[in-house]
Write an enzyme that holds these catalytic residues in place. Structure first.
Site, mmCIF file in Angstrom:
data_model
loop_
_atom_site.group_PDB
_atom_site.id
_atom_site.type_symbol
_atom_site.label_atom_id
_atom_site.label_comp_id
_atom_site.label_asym_id
_atom_site.label_seq_id
_atom_site.Cartn_x
_atom_site.Cartn_y
_atom_site.Cartn_z
ATOM 1 N N HIS A 89 0.798 -1.227 0.000
ATOM 2 C CA HIS A 89 0.000 0.000 0.000
ATOM 3 C C HIS A 89 0.837 1.287 0.000
ATOM 4 O O HIS A 89 0.797 2.061 -0.954
ATOM 5 C CB HIS A 89 -0.904 0.031 1.246
HETATM 6 O O1 RIB Z 1 -5.271 -0.179 4.544
HETATM 7 C C1 RIB Z 1 -3.886 -0.142 4.352
HETATM 8 C C2 RIB Z 1 -3.260 0.902 5.215
HETATM 9 O O2 RIB Z 1 -3.503 0.589 6.589
HETATM 10 C C3 RIB Z 1 -1.728 0.966 5.081
HETATM 11 O O3 RIB Z 1 -1.287 2.267 5.298
HETATM 12 C C4 RIB Z 1 -1.249 0.069 6.172
HETATM 13 O O4 RIB Z 1 0.064 0.410 6.642
HETATM 14 C C5 RIB Z 1 -2.259 0.360 7.257
HETATM 15 O O5 RIB Z 1 -1.852 1.544 7.913
#
Ligand code: RIB
Ligand code: CA
Length: 311
Positions: A241
């Protein structure tokens, strides 16, 4: 042209990779890293941010602790994804670099006031609590932000922490609502793109084959991080992500999106934290975010691998 950024983060294995990508890239100057409660409590996110800076050989980067809970709700964490340390998968030594005395919110406000207007980009990788708190405490800084490039939200990919909501937004929906309504220029990396950049075996092996400590560590971190998503989605790897935020700064051509209206659900218990993106323009609500919809995943991993080899 060097981009001055503040990374606001809740490490988190994917946050760690994002921080490393930023520190490996000469186009980016990291003015500071502000930790926020999210994946794990603040005491761990600030510690993990320092561990990652030291892994990158960057003890010079100031790390600040910020808000230890959402603006109006109890904290929701994600140890089931990231492990109890938040960085399970790699055994990184305790940091020797100090945590800065100043509060992260004060650092954000002071930096935006001290630097030329429009010269600092905010890169939130976790719940938006620190950013929204800074905007609420010092409304004058909103117009001084170059842009906010954040990881959060979802539309076609729906939710990952509830059926309707992505984790970063769900943890502090009021903060997200404030940021989306602030008038700042916003670029959103939702699950719609991050679910396209999966840590496949081949991609992780390429990171391992870099042969440096960073590549080995990132391969180990993703090896832990992905076990949950492989089982949950039945996918060939986990979505990486947060590095999408940094990759957009470095290579925006890898991403495609639309300027649309995005609003946050802050009342319904069923859909709390949902990002309601008007992707098809069916409402008269004004566009307030560049909402990403697709990414060149191979190009993303080529960039990531090439840059991590520099550390
Ligand atoms: O949903 C994904 C996000 O939530 C990313 O930033 C992961 O690190 C968590 O913080
Ligand atoms: Ca994160």
């Amino acid at each position: 042209m060097t981009q001055d950024i503040i990374i606001d983060t809740d490490p988190g294995q994917d946050d760690a990779v994002a921080i490393l990508l930023a520190l490996a890239s000469p186009e980016i100057r990291v003015l500071g890293i502000t930790a926020v409660a999210g994946n794990v409590p603040l005491s761990l996110t600030q510690l993990n941010a320092r561990k990652i800076c030291e892994l990158a050989g960057r003890r010079d980067i100031p790390v600040f602790a910020g808000c230890d809970r959402p603006m109006r709700r109890a904290l929701v964490t994600a140890e089931h994804v990231h492990g109890n340390s938040g960085l399970d998968g790699a055994d990184l030594p305790a940091p020797t670099m100090p945590l800065q005395d100043a509060h992260a919110v004060d650092f954000i406000i002071d930096t935006l006031r001290a630097r030329p207007a429009g010269s600092v980009t905010l890169c939130p990788l976790g719940p938006l609590t620190n950013i929204a708190t800074a905007f609420a405490r010092a409304p004058d800084i909103v117009g001084r932000v170059q842009r906010v490039v954040l990881m959060g939200g979802a539309y076609f990919e729906v939710g990952n922490i509830t059926p309707a909501a992505e984790f970063n937004i769900h943890v502090d929906p009021e903060a997200a609502d404030m940021v989306l309504r602030s008038g700042a220029e916003i670029v959103m990396m939702p699950l719609d793109v991050t679910h396209q950049v999966l840590t496949t075996r081949a991609r992780v092996q390429a990171l391992r084959d870099i042969g440096n400590r960073v590549g080995q560590t990132v391969a180990a971190l993703t090896g832990f991080f992905e076990r949950f998503d492989r089982q949950k989605y039945g996918s060939d790897g986990a979505p990486l992500h947060d590095p999408c935020v940094i990759a957009w700064l470095l290579a925006p051509h890898l991403f495609q999106g639309r300027h649309v209206n995005v609003e946050i659900e802050t009342t319904s218990a069923l859909t709390l934290g949902m990002t309601v993106a008007d992707w098809w323009g069916v409402s008269a609500r004004p566009a307030n975010a560049l909402f990403m919809g697709s990414v060149d995943a191979d190009g993303f991993y080529s960039l990531l691998t090439e840059r991590l080899a520099r550390l």
